[in-house]
Write a protein that holds these residues in place. Structure first.
Motif, PDB file in Angstrom:
ATOM      1  N   UNK A 199       0.841  -1.191   0.000  1.00 37.23           N
ATOM      2  CA  UNK A 199       0.000   0.000   0.000  1.00 37.23           C
ATOM      3  C   UNK A 199       0.877   1.243   0.000  1.00 37.23           C
ATOM      4  N   UNK A 200       0.605   2.135  -0.942  1.00 34.13           N
ATOM      5  CA  UNK A 200       1.310   3.413  -0.996  1.00 34.13           C
ATOM      6  C   UNK A 200       0.285   4.533  -0.829  1.00 34.13           C
ATOM      7  N   UNK A 201       0.481   5.365   0.193  1.00 30.55           N
ATOM      8  CA  UNK A 201      -0.462   6.446   0.497  1.00 30.55           C
ATOM      9  C   UNK A 201       0.142   7.788   0.093  1.00 30.55           C
ATOM     10  N   UNK A 367      -8.635   1.993   1.608  1.00 30.06           N
ATOM     11  CA  UNK A 367      -7.870   1.025   0.811  1.00 30.06           C
ATOM     12  C   UNK A 367      -8.813  -0.054   0.283  1.00 30.06           C
ATOM     13  N   UNK A 368      -9.181   0.015  -0.997  1.00 26.34           N
ATOM     14  CA  UNK A 368     -10.032  -1.030  -1.580  1.00 26.34           C
ATOM     15  C   UNK A 368      -9.240  -2.322  -1.764  1.00 26.34           C
ATOM     16  N   UNK A 383     -11.153  14.123   3.494  1.00 25.38           N
ATOM     17  CA  UNK A 383     -11.706  14.471   4.801  1.00 25.38           C
ATOM     18  C   UNK A 383     -11.048  15.766   5.260  1.00 25.38           C
ATOM     19  N   UNK A 384     -11.858  16.760   5.569  1.00 26.72           N
ATOM     20  CA  UNK A 384     -11.295  18.048   5.947  1.00 26.72           C
ATOM     21  C   UNK A 384     -10.545  18.659   4.781  1.00 26.72           C
ATOM     22  N   UNK A 385      -9.296  19.027   5.030  1.00 24.98           N
ATOM     23  CA  UNK A 385      -8.476  19.658   3.994  1.00 24.98           C
ATOM     24  C   UNK A 385      -7.518  18.688   3.312  1.00 24.98           C
ATOM     25  N   UNK A 386      -7.698  17.393   3.560  1.00 27.82           N
ATOM     26  CA  UNK A 386      -6.756  16.410   3.028  1.00 27.82           C
ATOM     27  C   UNK A 386      -7.444  15.367   2.163  1.00 27.82           C
ATOM     28  N   UNK A 387      -6.862  15.118   0.999  1.00 28.84           N
ATOM     29  CA  UNK A 387      -7.298  14.016   0.149  1.00 28.84           C
ATOM     30  C   UNK A 387      -6.191  12.970   0.152  1.00 28.84           C
ATOM     31  N   UNK A 388      -6.534  11.747   0.510  1.00 25.52           N
ATOM     32  CA  UNK A 388      -5.581  10.650   0.485  1.00 25.52           C
ATOM     33  C   UNK A 388      -5.866   9.743  -0.706  1.00 25.52           C
ATOM     34  N   UNK A 389      -4.823   9.513  -1.500  1.00 30.78           N
ATOM     35  CA  UNK A 389      -4.912   8.619  -2.652  1.00 30.78           C
ATOM     36  C   UNK A 389      -4.025   7.417  -2.379  1.00 30.78           C
ATOM     37  N   UNK A 390      -4.620   6.232  -2.411  1.00 25.87           N
ATOM     38  CA  UNK A 390      -3.910   4.994  -2.087  1.00 25.87           C
ATOM     39  C   UNK A 390      -3.750   4.145  -3.335  1.00 25.87           C
TER      40      UNK A 390
END
Length: 397
Positions: A199-201, A367-368, A383-390
């Motif tokens: 997994x890479x975030x 994480x799908x 969520x909030x001011x952050x977008x996480x792409x995994x």
């Protein structure tokens, strides 16, 4: 209650079917408080108090379960290590195990079997969990999935695909086999013997996210289209991209697998600008999403396929089972060597509150699973001011 497993049958014998969400809170919470909130949240959702029963005929059902096997434990393992341990540890859905929770140095981590629900379902569970943690009373939430009968009448399959479906079901009769949970255990052992996932975030903070939104808006495309274009721009061939889509027909907030999917095929045009390519991808996505038949096609088709053939597709992918019919069907349906280049699920902005009494969710990572018909999976949530792409991919041990 008793619910037939139908459109979600593809998840039953998949060897990599865990949805994971990590949340981080604004303050540390004692383990016993987390465990208590987890138990209460599980008690509130009907599906988490059920189990899966396989009939000798090959049909499968959710049924009521007297004892829940869902668990919450403290661990010193990181998110990556927890994923590697648990992806090889089959969920005992026949005993009622649908969700595992962990208090980890990386945050609070929830792992759920896809038969417990889709990505949105796990978000709704977390909402219930946070309410329980804050001392709120939570009403019982009924189970909800999509049956073939639930699907919009205008989404019915074209006649040609009905003939194809009939063809595969007839072909399968001579090779038909009813798989068991013992088969599933053996398939897990074989599939995970020499592989693991990585997994890479990638986190986009306020400024980066704002910049991406500005650029996608200027190009006249959605952020998802913009990100897809960036992912495929270096491919020197037509990319086959699968997108998970919320299939809820009534905006319900219940747990249960109500996801569907569409497919977009596009070859990046080097002679055009990035923005022009993004517009083309966006238009293709809009066309597929607005076409009700395309939107629900996979649920219609897989929901009407002989359920044991659906299981066989997953067993083929795991390398556990093979037959002339299932092998050809697996290749034709994307369970063979030619799977989707990229599979994307964008939960967009988290559809739950972030504040619950004294607690606030500061960060969410989604994480799908790398399902049998995919190999390069992307999970996105803001969520909030952050977008996480995994990015979730396989790696040899």
């Amino acid at each position: 209650m008793r619910y037939k497993i139908e459109t979600e049958r593809t998840d039953l014998f998949d060897t990599n079917i865990i949805i994971t969400i990590r949340v981080r809170l604004n303050e540390a919470v004692p383990a016993d408080a987390l465990q208590s909130a987890f138990a209460k949240a599980c008690g509130a959702h009907e599906v988490l108090n059920m189990k899966v029963v396989l009939e000798p005929s090959g049909e499968a059902y959710y049924t009521d379960n007297d004892i829940s096997c869902n668990s919450f434990v403290s661990t010193d393992l990181s998110l990556q290590k927890l994923i590697n341990v648990n992806e090889k540890k089959r969920f005992l859905i026949e005993e009622g195990e649908f969700i595992r929770g962990f208090m980890s140095p990386d945050g609070i981590i929830f792992m759920m079997h896809h038969l417990g629900g889709d990505g949105k379902s796990l978000m709704y569970f977390i909402e219930t969990f946070m309410k329980c943690l804050a001392g709120e009373e939570c009403e019982r939430v009924p189970f909800r999935s999509l049956t073939v009968e639930d699907l919009p009448s205008e989404s019915r399959m074209p006649f040609a695909y009905k003939l194809l479906l009939k063809y595969w079901n007839i072909r399968w009769k001579k090779d038909r086999r009813v798989f068991t949970f013992e088969d599933m255990d053996k398939a897990y052992d074989k599939f995970w013997k020499d592989r693991r996932t990585v997994v890479d975030v990638r986190s986009y903070g306020r400024e980066e996210l704002s910049d991406l939104l500005t650029k996608s808006k200027a190009a006249g495309v959605s952020l998802t289209s913009y990100l897809i274009t960036d992912l495929i721009k270096d491919m020197d061939r037509e990319a086959d991209v699968g997108l998970a889509v919320d299939g809820r027909l009534d905006a319900n907030r219940r747990m249960g697998n109500q996801a569907t999917g569409i497919e977009v095929k596009y070859r990046y045009d080097e002679s055009s600008s990035f923005e022009e390519n993004a517009k083309n991808v966006h238009e293709l996505m809009k066309k597929r999403l607005s076409d009700i038949r395309s939107r629900y096609f996979v649920l219609h088709f897989m929901g009407r396929l002989d359920p044991t053939l659906t299981d066989a597709l997953n067993m083929e992918r795991a390398g556990y089972f093979g037959s002339r019919t299932s092998s050809r069907a697996a290749d034709a349906m994307g369970y063979g060597d030619k799977t989707k280049d990229i599979s994307i699920t964008n939960l967009t902005r988290a559809d739950i509150p972030l504040e619950y009494g004294p607690y606030r969710i500061e960060d969410i990572v989604f994480i799908p699973p790398i399902v049998s018909y995919g190999r390069n999976v992307i999970g996105i949530v803001t969520a909030g001011d952050t977008m996480n792409v995994v990015r979730h991919v396989y790696e040899k041990n």
